[in-house]
Design a protein around this motif. Structure first.
Motif, PDB file in Angstrom:
ATOM      1  N   SER A  47      76.613 -65.311  51.439  1.00  0.00           N
ATOM      2  CA  SER A  47      75.554 -65.866  50.622  1.00  0.00           C
ATOM      3  C   SER A  47      75.076 -64.951  49.527  1.00  0.00           C
ATOM      4  N   GLY A  48      75.954 -64.200  48.925  1.00  0.00           N
ATOM      5  CA  GLY A  48      75.614 -63.488  47.716  1.00  0.00           C
ATOM      6  C   GLY A  48      74.911 -62.163  47.879  1.00  0.00           C
ATOM      7  N   ALA A  49      75.044 -61.522  49.005  1.00  0.00           N
ATOM      8  CA  ALA A  49      74.436 -60.196  49.160  1.00  0.00           C
ATOM      9  C   ALA A  49      75.207 -59.179  48.334  1.00  0.00           C
ATOM     10  N   ALA A  50      74.738 -57.970  48.320  1.00  0.00           N
ATOM     11  CA  ALA A  50      75.355 -56.934  47.500  1.00  0.00           C
ATOM     12  C   ALA A  50      76.699 -56.503  48.074  1.00  0.00           C
ATOM     13  N   SER A  51      77.572 -56.095  47.205  1.00  0.00           N
ATOM     14  CA  SER A  51      78.896 -55.648  47.600  1.00  0.00           C
ATOM     15  C   SER A  51      78.867 -54.183  48.025  1.00  0.00           C
ATOM     16  N   GLY A  52      79.659 -53.838  49.001  1.00  0.00           N
ATOM     17  CA  GLY A  52      79.748 -52.452  49.436  1.00  0.00           C
ATOM     18  C   GLY A  52      80.860 -51.689  48.740  1.00  0.00           C
ATOM     19  N   SER A  53      81.457 -52.263  47.694  1.00  0.00           N
ATOM     20  CA  SER A  53      82.613 -51.640  47.069  1.00  0.00           C
ATOM     21  C   SER A  53      82.265 -50.619  45.988  1.00  0.00           C
ATOM     22  N   ALA A  54      81.017 -50.553  45.586  1.00  0.00           N
ATOM     23  CA  ALA A  54      80.641 -49.609  44.529  1.00  0.00           C
ATOM     24  C   ALA A  54      80.658 -48.182  45.073  1.00  0.00           C
ATOM     25  N   SER A  55      80.974 -47.241  44.198  1.00  0.00           N
ATOM     26  CA  SER A  55      80.977 -45.843  44.627  1.00  0.00           C
ATOM     27  C   SER A  55      79.570 -45.263  44.524  1.00  0.00           C
ATOM     28  N   ARG A  56      79.285 -44.287  45.345  1.00  0.00           N
ATOM     29  CA  ARG A  56      77.969 -43.657  45.379  1.00  0.00           C
ATOM     30  C   ARG A  56      77.823 -42.665  44.231  1.00  0.00           C
ATOM     31  N   HIS A  57      76.712 -42.773  43.518  1.00  0.00           N
ATOM     32  CA  HIS A  57      76.424 -41.867  42.424  1.00  0.00           C
ATOM     33  C   HIS A  57      75.043 -41.240  42.545  1.00  0.00           C
ATOM     34  N   GLY A  58      74.159 -41.792  43.379  1.00  0.00           N
ATOM     35  CA  GLY A  58      72.768 -41.340  43.481  1.00  0.00           C
ATOM     36  C   GLY A  58      72.691 -39.893  43.886  1.00  0.00           C
ATOM     37  N   PRO A  59      71.572 -39.268  43.972  1.00  0.00           N
ATOM     38  CA  PRO A  59      70.272 -39.932  43.896  1.00  0.00           C
ATOM     39  C   PRO A  59      69.856 -40.209  42.449  1.00  0.00           C
ATOM     40  N   TYR A  60      69.066 -41.245  42.305  1.00  0.00           N
ATOM     41  CA  TYR A  60      68.561 -41.658  41.012  1.00  0.00           C
ATOM     42  C   TYR A  60      67.066 -41.413  40.956  1.00  0.00           C
ATOM     43  N   GLU A  61      66.566 -41.207  39.758  1.00  0.00           N
ATOM     44  CA  GLU A  61      65.145 -40.982  39.562  1.00  0.00           C
ATOM     45  C   GLU A  61      64.391 -42.293  39.754  1.00  0.00           C
ATOM     46  N   ASP A  62      63.338 -42.260  40.561  1.00  0.00           N
ATOM     47  CA  ASP A  62      62.510 -43.438  40.769  1.00  0.00           C
ATOM     48  C   ASP A  62      61.900 -43.881  39.453  1.00  0.00           C
ATOM     49  N   GLY A  63      61.707 -45.175  39.309  1.00  0.00           N
ATOM     50  CA  GLY A  63      61.052 -45.686  38.111  1.00  0.00           C
ATOM     51  C   GLY A  63      61.476 -47.096  37.790  1.00  0.00           C
ATOM     52  N   GLU A  64      60.939 -47.584  36.686  1.00  0.00           N
ATOM     53  CA  GLU A  64      61.280 -48.916  36.199  1.00  0.00           C
ATOM     54  C   GLU A  64      62.201 -48.761  34.995  1.00  0.00           C
ATOM     55  N   TYR A  65      63.302 -49.504  35.004  1.00  0.00           N
ATOM     56  CA  TYR A  65      64.315 -49.413  33.964  1.00  0.00           C
ATOM     57  C   TYR A  65      64.553 -50.799  33.370  1.00  0.00           C
ATOM     58  N   THR A  66      64.553 -50.873  32.053  1.00  0.00           N
ATOM     59  CA  THR A  66      64.763 -52.137  31.360  1.00  0.00           C
ATOM     60  C   THR A  66      65.886 -51.951  30.337  1.00  0.00           C
ATOM     61  N   VAL A  67      66.932 -52.738  30.484  1.00  0.00           N
ATOM     62  CA  VAL A  67      68.079 -52.677  29.565  1.00  0.00           C
ATOM     63  C   VAL A  67      68.615 -54.087  29.340  1.00  0.00           C
ATOM     64  N   ASP A  68      69.465 -54.219  28.341  1.00  0.00           N
ATOM     65  CA  ASP A  68      70.200 -55.458  28.120  1.00  0.00           C
ATOM     66  C   ASP A  68      71.616 -55.265  28.626  1.00  0.00           C
ATOM     67  N   GLY A  69      72.086 -56.226  29.380  1.00  0.00           N
ATOM     68  CA  GLY A  69      73.465 -56.220  29.839  1.00  0.00           C
ATOM     69  C   GLY A  69      74.275 -57.185  28.991  1.00  0.00           C
ATOM     70  N   GLU A  70      75.411 -56.740  28.524  1.00  0.00           N
ATOM     71  CA  GLU A  70      76.251 -57.553  27.642  1.00  0.00           C
ATOM     72  C   GLU A  70      77.480 -58.051  28.384  1.00  0.00           C
ATOM     73  N   TYR A  71      77.960 -59.221  27.957  1.00  0.00           N
ATOM     74  CA  TYR A  71      79.152 -59.798  28.571  1.00  0.00           C
ATOM     75  C   TYR A  71      79.789 -60.803  27.625  1.00  0.00           C
TER      76      TYR A  71
END
Length: 156
Positions: A47-71
């Motif tokens: 039912s559309g949960a997140a995929s486990g196939s992505a590679s780990r890159h964290g840790p990431y800085e906490d916060g709010e991030y706003t971007v445009d995704g293109e396709y």
């Protein structure tokens, strides 16, 4: 002379097929899926949960991030606003940018479905595939996630 004619015909067929394929890739619908309101196929969980196939890159800085995704091939995009805490997505909002009524409707359905699919997930575990009848818009979301990861890790 007939050999030359055959080569030209083959070349024209190849161009025609290529143009047709490129034209198909520019739309945001799949036959039979445009009216499907459910989230489907987003990795390995049902039912559309997140995929486990992505590679780990964290840790990431906490916060709010706003971007445009293109396709797509026509400059399609969506706005993505993600809040991160300890590499976990704690809030998600998608803003449709489409102006065409059909595409706008698809982006709105996608936007409505996304929070339930990604909130509570580690950002590195999220990669959307097909959601709410959208087969291309998830690529814009995934593009936005990559931009957010780069920014949150200081690699922007």
């Amino acid at each position: 002379m007939p050999v030359l004619r055959r080569k030209i015909t083959t070349a024209l067929v190849g161009i025609s097929v290529t143009a047709t394929i490129a034209g198909c890739a520019a739309t945001d619908t799949d036959p039979g899926s445009a009216t499907s309101p459910s989230a489907s196929s987003v990795g390995t969980a049902p039912s559309g949960a997140a995929s486990g196939s992505a590679s780990r890159h964290g840790p990431y800085e906490d916060g709010e991030y706003t971007v445009d995704g293109e396709y797509g091939t026509r400059g399609s995009s969506i706005g993505v606003d993600i809040t991160l805490e300890d590499d976990e997505i704690t809030a998600a909002d998608v803003t449709p940018h489409a102006t065409d009524e059909t595409s706008l409707g698809l982006q709105r359905r996608f936007a409505d479905a996304v929070p339930a699919l990604v909130v509570g997930k580690d950002i590195d575990d999220v990669r959307l595939d097909r959601v709410a009848g959208n087969s291309h818009t998830p690529a814009g979301f995934n593009d936005a996630l990559e931009k957010i990861k780069a920014e949150a890790s200081g690699n922007s």
